[in-house]
Design an enzyme around this catalytic site. Structure first.
Site, PDB file in Angstrom:
ATOM      1  N   ARG A 205       0.892  -1.149   0.000  1.00 25.05           N
ATOM      2  CA  ARG A 205       0.000   0.000   0.000  1.00 25.05           C
ATOM      3  C   ARG A 205       0.937   1.207   0.000  1.00 25.05           C
ATOM      4  NH1 ARG A 205      -4.719  -2.738   1.243  1.00 25.05           N
ATOM      5  NH2 ARG A 205      -4.535  -4.305   2.857  1.00 25.05           N
TER       6      ARG A 205
ATOM      7  N   GLY B 176      -8.996   0.857  -5.177  1.00 25.44           N
ATOM      8  CA  GLY B 176      -8.068   1.950  -4.882  1.00 25.44           C
ATOM      9  C   GLY B 176      -6.889   1.950  -5.844  1.00 25.44           C
TER      10      GLY B 176
ATOM     11  N   ASP C 101     -12.360 -10.686  -1.626  1.00 22.95           N
ATOM     12  CA  ASP C 101     -13.668 -10.241  -1.124  1.00 22.95           C
ATOM     13  C   ASP C 101     -14.809 -10.337  -2.141  1.00 22.95           C
ATOM     14  OD1 ASP C 101     -12.205  -9.591   1.111  1.00 22.95           O
ATOM     15  OD2 ASP C 101     -12.044  -7.466   0.590  1.00 22.95           O
TER      16      ASP C 101
HETATM   17  O1  F6P Z   1      -9.455  -6.979   0.991  1.00 21.68           O
HETATM   18  C1  F6P Z   1      -8.919  -8.169   1.414  1.00 21.68           C
HETATM   19  C2  F6P Z   1      -8.893  -8.279   2.912  1.00 21.68           C
HETATM   20  O2  F6P Z   1      -8.340  -9.527   3.269  1.00 21.68           O
HETATM   21  C3  F6P Z   1     -10.244  -8.081   3.599  1.00 21.68           C
HETATM   22  O3  F6P Z   1     -11.056  -9.223   3.519  1.00 21.68           O
HETATM   23  C4  F6P Z   1      -9.808  -7.696   4.993  1.00 21.68           C
HETATM   24  O4  F6P Z   1     -10.768  -6.891   5.600  1.00 21.68           O
HETATM   25  C5  F6P Z   1      -8.547  -6.920   4.747  1.00 21.68           C
HETATM   26  O5  F6P Z   1      -8.062  -7.285   3.466  1.00 21.68           O
HETATM   27  C6  F6P Z   1      -7.451  -7.151   5.751  1.00 21.68           C
HETATM   28  O6  F6P Z   1      -6.425  -6.246   5.508  1.00 21.68           O
HETATM   29  P1  F6P Z   1      -4.927  -6.431   6.041  1.00 21.68           P
HETATM   30  O7  F6P Z   1      -4.315  -7.544   5.259  1.00 21.68           O
HETATM   31  O8  F6P Z   1      -4.282  -5.127   5.770  1.00 21.68           O
HETATM   32  O9  F6P Z   1      -5.024  -6.780   7.498  1.00 21.68           O
END
Ligand code: F6P
Length: 363
Positions: free
Chosen positions: A74, A106, A152
């Site tokens: 990110r 995004g 998702d």
């Molecule tokens: O968008 C994919 C996802 O795994 C979602 O299901 C979840 O809410 C989020 O990313 C978790 O984000 P991170 O990997 O930054 O904890």
């Protein structure tokens, strides 16, 4: 040959490697000079070793691996114009004018902005003597094709995003494992699954895993949910069922917008029914492990289509996102899909669930 680069951005998902492999091989097949951009947009801003020419064998033995072998991040630098100027320099000096972005909404919005600014970015580089007039002229158009990688299944325009099917396999495997131990002890299990603001994983897992109840963000429970849930669980036990499974999507809410958490549901079950109850939070297990056959093929097909879209693009072709429509890989206008995806988020924030579900529909 034309310069073409591929990057993965945002959260990883299973099947991204199949997509990268397909982009590289289709690109080479069509005579392009293909590059990996490592670590998402950050690698494009930083340049150097992050941008590396790919060859046929550099994508061997990755189709079966989860995650993304070229890394993802990110990136905040790319959100600033200064970062995008650097990124444009790194592309132009390598002759790259075709970009495949695999990520969520995004990441795809960022790609679109980059393309809109492209001429201005090159002008700035020329003014500062970073590139030559020849380079400014030769590389004046940037073409973009997107693919949605996300477990998702939360992107409008495509029936399935890359990674969703594998995540479902992981969830179903976990439910099956839990069911056997729940059966032995006559327990109730509450399983929390991922999906951000989207209940797709929870809903499909609940159907395929024979859950007794599911909580999802798009269908907030009514005020009398406690009563209804308890009645159902009791009925099932009375009719001889030895266990209960309840799936809670991580974004589940009630009609006032208050979170329905696994812990809250556990408390309800224990306080009202005194059932022996446990919680399992699946977490990132859902995003890991080897991609399903479906996600591998999906990534392959989408990657090939993305490269073909780029090769057929003319200067005024709008950026596209490669989507699955029924069993067809199709090209849709990227920004229209992004706008719809954002409208769903807005409808959810406005508590207009019907509109959210309607907008998320296929056409
Ligand atoms: O968008 C994919 C996802 O795994 C979602 O299901 C979840 O809410 C989020 O990313 C978790 O984000 P991170 O990997 O930054 O904890």
């Amino acid at each position: 040959g034309k310069g073409l680069a591929v990057l993965t951005s945002g959260g990883d998902s299973q099947g991204m490697n199949a997509a990268v492999r397909s982009v590289v091989r289709m690109g080479i097949y069509l005579g392009c000079k293909v590059y990996f951009i490592r670590e998402g947009y950050q690698g494009m801003v930083d340049g150097g070793d992050n941008i590396e020419e790919a060859n046929w064998s550099s994508v061997s033995s990755i189709i079966h691996r989860g995650g993304t072998v070229i890394g993802s991040a990110r990136c905040t630098d790319f959100m600033k114009r200064e970062g995008r100027v650097k990124a444009a320099y790194n592309l132009v000096t390598r002759g790259i004018t075709n970009l495949v972005v695999i990520g969520g909404d995004g990441s795809l919005t960022g790609a679109n902005l980059f393309r809109e600014e492209w001429a201005g970015l090159l002008d700035e580089l020329l003014e500062n003597n970073k590139i030559t007039k020849d380079q400014r002229e030769k590389y004046k158009f940037l073409h973009i094709a997107g693919m949605v990688g996300s477990i998702d299944n939360d992107f409008c325009g495509t029936d399935m995003t890359i990674g969703t099917d594998s995540a479902l396999h992981r969830i179903i495997g976990a439910i099956d494992a839990i069911v056997s131990t729940a059966y032995s002890h006559q327990r109730t299990f509450i399983m929390e699954v991922m999906g951000r603001q989207c209940g797709y994983l929870a809903l499909v897992a609940a159907l395929a895993g024979e859950a007794d109840q599911v909580f999802i963000p798009e269908d907030p429970v009514p005020n009398n949910w406690v009563e209804k849930l308890c009645k159902r669980l009791q009925q099932e036990r009375k009719s001889g069922q030895r266990l209960n499974i309840i799936i809670v999507a991580e974004g589940a809410i009630d009609r006032e917008g208050k979170p329905i958490t696994a812990e809250l549901v556990r408390k309800v079950v224990v306080d009202n029914l005194q059932q022996d109850t446990r919680i399992t939070v699946l977490g990132h297990v859902q995003r890991g492990g080897s991609p399903s056959a479906f996600d591998r093929i999906l990534g392959c097909r989408m990657g090939a289509e993305a490269v073909m879209a780029l090769m057929e693009a003319s200067p005024d072709t709008e950026p596209c996102v490669v989507s699955l429509d029924g069993n067809q890989a199709v090209r849709l206008p990227l920004m229209e899909c992004v706008r719809r995806t954002k409208a769903v988020a807005q409808a959810m924030a406005d508590k207009n669930w019907d509109l959210a579900v309607q907008l998320r529909g296929r056409s």
